[in-house]
Scaffold this active site. Structure first.
Site, mmCIF file in Angstrom:
data_model
loop_
_atom_site.group_PDB
_atom_site.id
_atom_site.type_symbol
_atom_site.label_atom_id
_atom_site.label_comp_id
_atom_site.label_asym_id
_atom_site.label_seq_id
_atom_site.Cartn_x
_atom_site.Cartn_y
_atom_site.Cartn_z
ATOM 1 N N HIS A 253 0.858 -1.188 0.000
ATOM 2 C CA HIS A 253 0.000 0.000 0.000
ATOM 3 C C HIS A 253 0.894 1.237 0.000
ATOM 4 O O HIS A 253 2.044 1.192 0.434
ATOM 5 C CB HIS A 253 -0.906 0.004 1.229
ATOM 6 N N GLU B 288 -4.351 -14.070 5.942
ATOM 7 C CA GLU B 288 -5.286 -12.945 6.051
ATOM 8 C C GLU B 288 -6.560 -13.124 5.233
ATOM 9 O O GLU B 288 -7.225 -12.145 4.902
ATOM 10 C CB GLU B 288 -4.587 -11.641 5.663
ATOM 11 N N ASP C 116 -7.983 -7.796 6.819
ATOM 12 C CA ASP C 116 -8.311 -8.470 5.568
ATOM 13 C C ASP C 116 -9.014 -9.796 5.816
ATOM 14 O O ASP C 116 -9.854 -10.217 5.007
ATOM 15 C CB ASP C 116 -7.037 -8.693 4.743
#
Length: 259
Positions: free
Chosen positions: A45, A148, A174
């Protein structure tokens, strides 16, 4: 690489870390000065690139800090290039199966364990330390899959059986999203799943990591037995501290100007 971190994990001590989302190498320098055990530079990210990884690694030189990278994907290029600039390992996102983890092995390890190519970049001191690095890298580098998603949880036993697996890292946000609770950190059932993953990994001699969102949560995760606990992200910690101080001073933190 990673000796200090591995020693803590082997002694069942909690190694505290920091998620790095800023390009400012001073963040890593201060983390090292404060005795933080590890950092994870987040490429999945945000906007950080390989040049940023290199500056953070330079800032960590001379410390016991483990510098991990979370690549943007499981593909060859980001993993290979992060290692070539000198990362001490990778926290790889969205590993859903043992097959996916094995595919990452191909990118991560030199032959005979994988197919990583040999280059003359920063990791081998521009070729000056090539023989020593390539001889030891397969044993020294740290590959950590993120658990996740619901699918990863269903395939957990197979993932935990993978070769050379020392640590897994949990992603509650997530995981929650994959179960329909988008935007929740620990949606329905996820808190229990986190502890189940921790237990099942521990039973195999594998440590587990997780991000804490507060001091209290970091203490809880330590006491639960998590081997790697992130204290938060660099920017997140700054926001948390500023908000705490502003609120203590009676300032409104939802507006544009506090002072």
């Amino acid at each position: 690489m990673n000796e200090a971190l591995r020693n803590k994990l082997a002694a069942n001590e909690t190694a505290f870390g920091l998620w790095v989302t800023s390009e400012a190498s001073a963040v890593t320098e201060v983390a090292g000065l404060l005795g933080i055990d590890w950092i994870c530079i987040d490429m999945e990210h945000g906007y950080l690139d390989y040049r940023d990884i290199q500056t953070h690694l330079s800032a960590a030189r001379g410390t016991n800090l483990t510098v991990l990278v979370r690549p943007p994907s499981q593909e060859l290029e980001p993993i290979k290039r992060a290692l070539d600039v000198g990362a001490h390992g990778a926290i790889v996102p969205l590993i859903d199966s043992a097959e996916e983890l094995h595919a990452v092995h191909e990118h991560f390890y030199y032959p005979p364990l994988g197919r990583r190519g040999i280059g003359g970049e920063r990791s081998v001191k521009w070729g000056l330390d090539l023989e020593q690095y390539v001889t030891n890298a397969n044993d020294e580098l740290l590959l950590i899959p993120m658990i996740e998603t619901q699918r990863a949880y269903e395939n957990l036993d197979e993932i935990l059986s993978a070769d050379k697996l020392e640590t897994v890292f949990l992603g509650p946000g997530d995981m929650s999203a994959s179960r329909g609770a988008v935007g929740e950190w620990e949606g329905p059932g996820v808190a229990e799943m986190n502890l189940d993953i921790l237990r099942r990994a521990t039973d195999r001699g594998i440590s587990s990591g997780i991000v804490a969102r507060s001091t209290e949560e970091a203490i809880t995760r330590r006491d639960q037995g998590f081997g790697m606990v992130s204290l938060g992200s660099d920017i997140g910690l700054m926001i948390r501290q500023i908000k705490t101080m502003a609120e203590a001073l009676g300032k409104e933190t939802t507006g544009h100007r506090w002072f």
